[in-house]
Design a protein around this motif. Structure first.
Motif, PDB file in Angstrom:
ATOM      1  N   ASN A  28       0.875  -1.170   0.000  1.00  0.00           N
ATOM      2  CA  ASN A  28       0.000   0.000   0.000  1.00  0.00           C
ATOM      3  C   ASN A  28       0.913   1.220   0.000  1.00  0.00           C
ATOM      4  N   LYS A  30       3.067   4.149  -3.031  1.00  0.00           N
ATOM      5  CA  LYS A  30       2.868   5.131  -4.092  1.00  0.00           C
ATOM      6  C   LYS A  30       2.246   4.516  -5.352  1.00  0.00           C
ATOM      7  N   TYR A  32       0.341   1.859  -5.724  1.00  0.00           N
ATOM      8  CA  TYR A  32      -1.064   1.532  -5.473  1.00  0.00           C
ATOM      9  C   TYR A  32      -1.927   2.790  -5.503  1.00  0.00           C
ATOM     10  N   GLN A  33      -1.454   3.841  -4.859  1.00  0.00           N
ATOM     11  CA  GLN A  33      -2.225   5.079  -4.807  1.00  0.00           C
ATOM     12  C   GLN A  33      -2.316   5.749  -6.177  1.00  0.00           C
ATOM     13  N   ASN A  36      -4.904   3.997  -8.164  1.00  0.00           N
ATOM     14  CA  ASN A  36      -6.238   4.382  -7.699  1.00  0.00           C
ATOM     15  C   ASN A  36      -6.638   5.773  -8.180  1.00  0.00           C
ATOM     16  N   VAL A  37      -5.705   6.720  -8.136  1.00  0.00           N
ATOM     17  CA  VAL A  37      -6.021   8.082  -8.581  1.00  0.00           C
ATOM     18  C   VAL A  37      -6.339   8.098 -10.074  1.00  0.00           C
ATOM     19  N   TRP A  62     -12.422   9.805  -4.057  1.00  0.00           N
ATOM     20  CA  TRP A  62     -11.434   8.724  -4.113  1.00  0.00           C
ATOM     21  C   TRP A  62     -10.100   9.250  -4.642  1.00  0.00           C
ATOM     22  N   GLY A  66      -6.499   9.645  -2.645  1.00  0.00           N
ATOM     23  CA  GLY A  66      -5.281   9.072  -3.209  1.00  0.00           C
ATOM     24  C   GLY A  66      -4.173  10.099  -3.360  1.00  0.00           C
ATOM     25  N   ILE A  70      -0.521  10.045  -1.614  1.00  0.00           N
ATOM     26  CA  ILE A  70       0.725  10.137  -2.374  1.00  0.00           C
ATOM     27  C   ILE A  70       1.612  11.241  -1.800  1.00  0.00           C
TER      28      ILE A  70
END
Length: 80
Positions: A28, A30, A32-33, A36-37, A62, A66, A70
């Protein structure tokens, strides 16, 4: 048509990100984020012509969550 394509790409990115995280392929962090972004932005764009404002708002939230994550990760990395 382009809105639908971006929405589908966003949906696939969410599934890929969550699948990678759940299978311990990525932490979990950078990457992953970022996934998601990007996914949230693509899905939000895909929702614009549909007038599904509650879903659009969820994707915007969301993406903001994210981005904040980050920024925190990058600040932590700079301290190391």
């Amino acid at each position: 048509m382009i809105f639908d394509i971006l929405g589908w790409i966003g949906m696939v990115l969410v599934l890929i990100a969550y699948g990678l995280l759940s299978s311990n392929k990525i932490p979990n962090g950078k990457l992953y984020q970022i996934l998601n972004v990007v996914a949230a932005v693509f899905m939000a764009i895909g929702l614009l012509p549909k007038n599904a404002w509650f879903s659009f708002a969820l994707q915007v939230a969301w993406a903001i969550i994210g981005v904040v994550a980050i920024i925190k990760i990058m600040k932590t990395e700079k301290k190391k």
